[in-house]
Design a protein around this motif. Structure first.
Motif, short mmCIF file in Angstrom:
data_model
loop_
_atom_site.label_atom_id
_atom_site.label_comp_id
_atom_site.label_asym_id
_atom_site.label_seq_id
_atom_site.Cartn_x
_atom_site.Cartn_y
_atom_site.Cartn_z
N GLY A 1 20.38 50.70 16.68
CA GLY A 1 21.78 51.09 16.60
C GLY A 1 22.06 52.53 16.91
N SER A 2 21.04 53.30 17.30
CA SER A 2 21.26 54.72 17.55
C SER A 2 22.22 54.95 18.72
N GLY A 3 22.25 54.01 19.67
CA GLY A 3 23.13 54.18 20.82
C GLY A 3 24.60 54.08 20.49
N SER A 4 24.94 53.42 19.40
CA SER A 4 26.36 53.25 19.03
C SER A 4 26.83 54.31 18.05
N VAL A 5 25.95 55.23 17.68
CA VAL A 5 26.32 56.23 16.68
C VAL A 5 27.40 57.17 17.20
N SER A 6 27.31 57.56 18.47
CA SER A 6 28.29 58.49 19.03
C SER A 6 29.70 57.93 18.93
N GLY A 7 29.86 56.66 19.32
CA GLY A 7 31.18 56.05 19.23
C GLY A 7 31.67 55.90 17.81
N ALA A 8 30.76 55.53 16.90
CA ALA A 8 31.14 55.38 15.50
C ALA A 8 31.51 56.73 14.89
N GLY A 9 30.72 57.77 15.21
CA GLY A 9 31.03 59.10 14.69
C GLY A 9 32.36 59.61 15.19
N MET A 10 32.63 59.39 16.48
CA MET A 10 33.92 59.80 17.04
C MET A 10 35.07 59.07 16.36
N LEU A 11 34.90 57.77 16.13
CA LEU A 11 35.94 56.99 15.48
C LEU A 11 36.23 57.52 14.07
N ILE A 12 35.18 57.80 13.31
CA ILE A 12 35.36 58.29 11.94
C ILE A 12 36.04 59.66 11.95
N GLY A 13 35.59 60.55 12.83
CA GLY A 13 36.18 61.88 12.89
C GLY A 13 37.65 61.84 13.26
N ILE A 14 38.00 61.02 14.25
CA ILE A 14 39.40 60.93 14.69
C ILE A 14 40.27 60.31 13.62
N LEU A 15 39.79 59.22 13.00
CA LEU A 15 40.59 58.57 11.96
C LEU A 15 40.78 59.50 10.76
N ALA A 16 39.74 60.25 10.40
CA ALA A 16 39.88 61.21 9.29
C ALA A 16 40.92 62.28 9.63
N PHE A 17 40.91 62.75 10.86
CA PHE A 17 41.89 63.75 11.27
C PHE A 17 43.31 63.18 11.24
N CYS A 18 43.47 61.95 11.69
CA CYS A 18 44.80 61.32 11.67
C CYS A 18 45.28 61.11 10.23
N VAL A 19 44.38 60.75 9.33
CA VAL A 19 44.77 60.60 7.93
C VAL A 19 45.25 61.94 7.37
N VAL A 20 44.54 63.01 7.69
CA VAL A 20 44.94 64.34 7.21
C VAL A 20 46.31 64.71 7.75
N VAL A 21 46.55 64.42 9.04
CA VAL A 21 47.80 64.83 9.68
C VAL A 21 48.98 63.99 9.20
N PHE A 22 48.81 62.67 9.16
CA PHE A 22 49.96 61.80 8.92
C PHE A 22 50.09 61.33 7.48
N VAL A 23 49.03 61.36 6.70
CA VAL A 23 49.08 60.90 5.30
C VAL A 23 49.06 62.09 4.35
N VAL A 24 48.02 62.90 4.43
CA VAL A 24 47.92 64.07 3.55
C VAL A 24 48.96 65.10 3.92
N GLN A 25 49.21 65.26 5.23
CA GLN A 25 50.19 66.21 5.77
C GLN A 25 49.91 67.65 5.34
N ARG A 26 48.65 67.98 5.32
CA ARG A 26 48.26 69.37 5.09
C ARG A 26 46.93 69.59 5.78
N ILE A 27 46.92 70.50 6.75
CA ILE A 27 45.72 70.75 7.53
C ILE A 27 44.80 71.70 6.78
N PRO A 28 43.58 71.29 6.46
CA PRO A 28 42.67 72.19 5.74
C PRO A 28 42.11 73.26 6.67
N ARG A 29 41.67 74.35 6.10
CA ARG A 29 40.94 75.34 6.87
C ARG A 29 39.62 74.73 7.32
#
Length: 514
Positions: A239-267
């Motif tokens: 499964g090492s080949g799919s890690v890049s896509g999974a990591g990108m998905l997690i990072g992007i979704l976490a950023f969207c949650v911060v922007v649209f749900v938490v609505q406060r951008i951390p340092r």
């Protein structure tokens, strides 16, 4: 210009570019079926890193010399380089070349094209207000995620054709956006470096970005070191080949949650201090647990990296917008530093992993693995110390600015406190110093001190919420805390308190207080 149409074009164009760029990098233009974590090929990565460094340094030098003004970064030429690389992959041109040259040519094309197009879109973002910047980044990353997924699911030939089509659409989007910006900001220099901006302005900007850049560079180095060591030592897992896509998905979704749900951008430094202990603790168990743990750790590592990378993009664009500096210099320097760290880590990890085995065989390799992991943990810890020290230094600077201003310079020429992120620079240095002194005396937090400056300048709660990208309810809560700590009840009393600090320092009349 319809603002909604403009934002939509930015989201689509920037998202398509990021998607094509990520897929081209991870597949080395379809020559690698499944990359190992983050690294498709060690030599290809080093070539890309060197190309990015050379191109970034060239852009910075041209910008500082006035040869590259606002809204002047080419976008057709780098897109043509991308298209040429994809067509070469489609028709098998790279396969005709010697093995080293077959990686050097696409690596150089990718490095140069990705830097130039990144700067084009970062400048577009920097021409807008912070709320628009972060919203467009989040939505464009969703487009990026879809684009990357579609391209990665295609065969080599179809992938190249689809990438070329996406690049054509991206160029049309960039053309529309560039024309709209030139029509809207003609003669103002918005989005680019002011003609009279001194070199010291960039120094101050980099001091403000220092902790963010440290965190980002450390993440690049950690990923490069571990990846190259594993590649050299043939440490693989399912499964090492799919890690890049999974990591990108997690990072992007976490950023969207911060922007649209938490609505406060951390340092960035705050995010790093949260992510760093998690990664360090997981690293300790990495050599002893099975493949599933390796898969989990790698996904968490890359998810944290992508999240911090998106924060860096926002912080650089926001800083360029607030300080009216060229994003070419700020983003170019950030990309240059990150790639230098990545290349050094890739070469260092590969050198350690390639050492010949000794008398102890596999156990010796595990010991090397442990040494590398300890080095990574040490680097993470050192970066955390530097980030924390930088933050404490800024706090001390805020607290000392008011008390030292009068003694250090004549009235009206006091040392300025650092501008808060997202604030618009108004008033003179003495006013900021008085605000810092009042905030220190009242024991205000960093965020409360930021909001107090806006209140003292007469900004509304809605304006403050928009600039700092928080809700109005959050601003109201901070205002209540500020009033309670300073023992005032109205905005006028707060302004009077700042004025009293001016009288205590013996300063003259300061604009922006009334």
């Amino acid at each position: 210009m319809d603002p909604r149409l403009f934002s939509l074009v930015v989201i689509v164009g920037y998202g398509l570019f990021r998607g094509v760029n990520a897929n081209s990098y991870l597949s080395a233009f379809a020559s690698v079926e499944a990359p190992f974590l983050f690294v498709p090929d060690l030599f290809f990565n080093v070539v890309v890193a060197c190309s990015v460094v050379v191109c970034s340094v060239t852009v910075i030098a041209l910008t500082l010399r006035g040869r590259l003004g606002p809204l002047s970064m080419p976008y057709v030429a780098p897109a043509a380089l991308f298209v040429a690389a994809n067509l070469c992959a489609l028709f098998g041109v790279f396969s005709w070349m010697p093995s080293d040259l077959a990686l050097i040519v696409p690596g150089v094309l990718l490095g140069v094209a990705s830097v130039m197009l990144s700067l084009v879109w970062v400048e577009v973002l920097a021409c807008q207000e912070p709320r628009a910047i972060v919203t467009q980044i989040a939505l464009s990353m969703l487009v990026n995620m879809v684009t990357s997924s579609v391209l990665s699911g295609l065969s080599g030939g179809a992938r190249a054709v689809a990438s070329c089509a996406a690049l054509v659409v991206m160029v049309l989007c960039a053309r529309y956006v560039r024309r709209a910006l030139r029509a809207g900001v003609a003669g103002t220099g918005a989005g680019g470096r002011r003609k009279d901006a001194p070199r010291g302005s960039y120094r101050d900007a980099f001091l403000e970005l220092g902790d963010s850049l440290v965190a980002f560079c450390v993440m690049e180095a950690v990923i490069g070191l571990l990846n190259s060591f594993m590649l050299a030592g043939s440490v693989t897992f399912a499964g090492s080949g799919s890690v890049s896509g999974a990591g990108m998905l997690i990072g992007i979704l976490a950023f969207c949650v911060v922007v649209f749900v938490v609505q406060r951008i951390p340092r960035v430094s705050t995010a790093f201090r949260v992510i760093m202990p998690i990664i360090a603790s997981l690293l300790v168990f990495l050599p002893f647990l099975g493949e599933q743990f390796n898969l989990f750790f790698s996904t968490v590592l890359l998810g944290g990296y992508y999240f911090i990378a998106l924060l860096i993009t926002y912080v650089v664009a926001e800083t360029a917008h607030v300080r009216n500096l060229s994003p070419y210099v700020l983003m170019g320097a950030a990309a240059c530093l990150a790639r230098v760290c990545l290349a050094a880590a890739l070469l260092g990890g590969h050198a350690i992993g390639s050492l010949p085995g000794g008398l102890f065989g596999e156990s010796e390799h595990i010991m090397r693995y442990l040494v590398v992991i300890m080095a990574v943990i040490y680097a993470l810890s050192l970066a955390a110390v530097l980030v924390s020290r930088d933050r404490r230094h800024r706090r001390r600077g805020d607290a000392d600015a008011g008390s030292s201003a009068a003694a250090a310079a004549p009235a009206g020429a006091a040392e300025a406190a650092p501008l808060p992120a997202g604030a618009v620079a108004e008033g003179d240095d003495a006013f900021d110093a008085r605000c810092a002194a009042v905030a220190a005396a009242g024991g205000l937090t960093e965020r409360e001190a930021e909001i107090m400056r806006y209140l003292a300048r007469g900004r509304t709660k809605a304006h403050i919420a928009g600039v700092l990208f928080v809700s109005e309810n959050t601003v109201r809560s901070h205002v209540r805390n500020i009033y309670a700590k300073l023992e005032v009840h109205t905005r006028q009393q707060l302004i009077d308190l700042v004025e009293e600090e001016r009288g205590a320092d013996g300063g003259g009349e300061a604009p922006g207080c009334r």
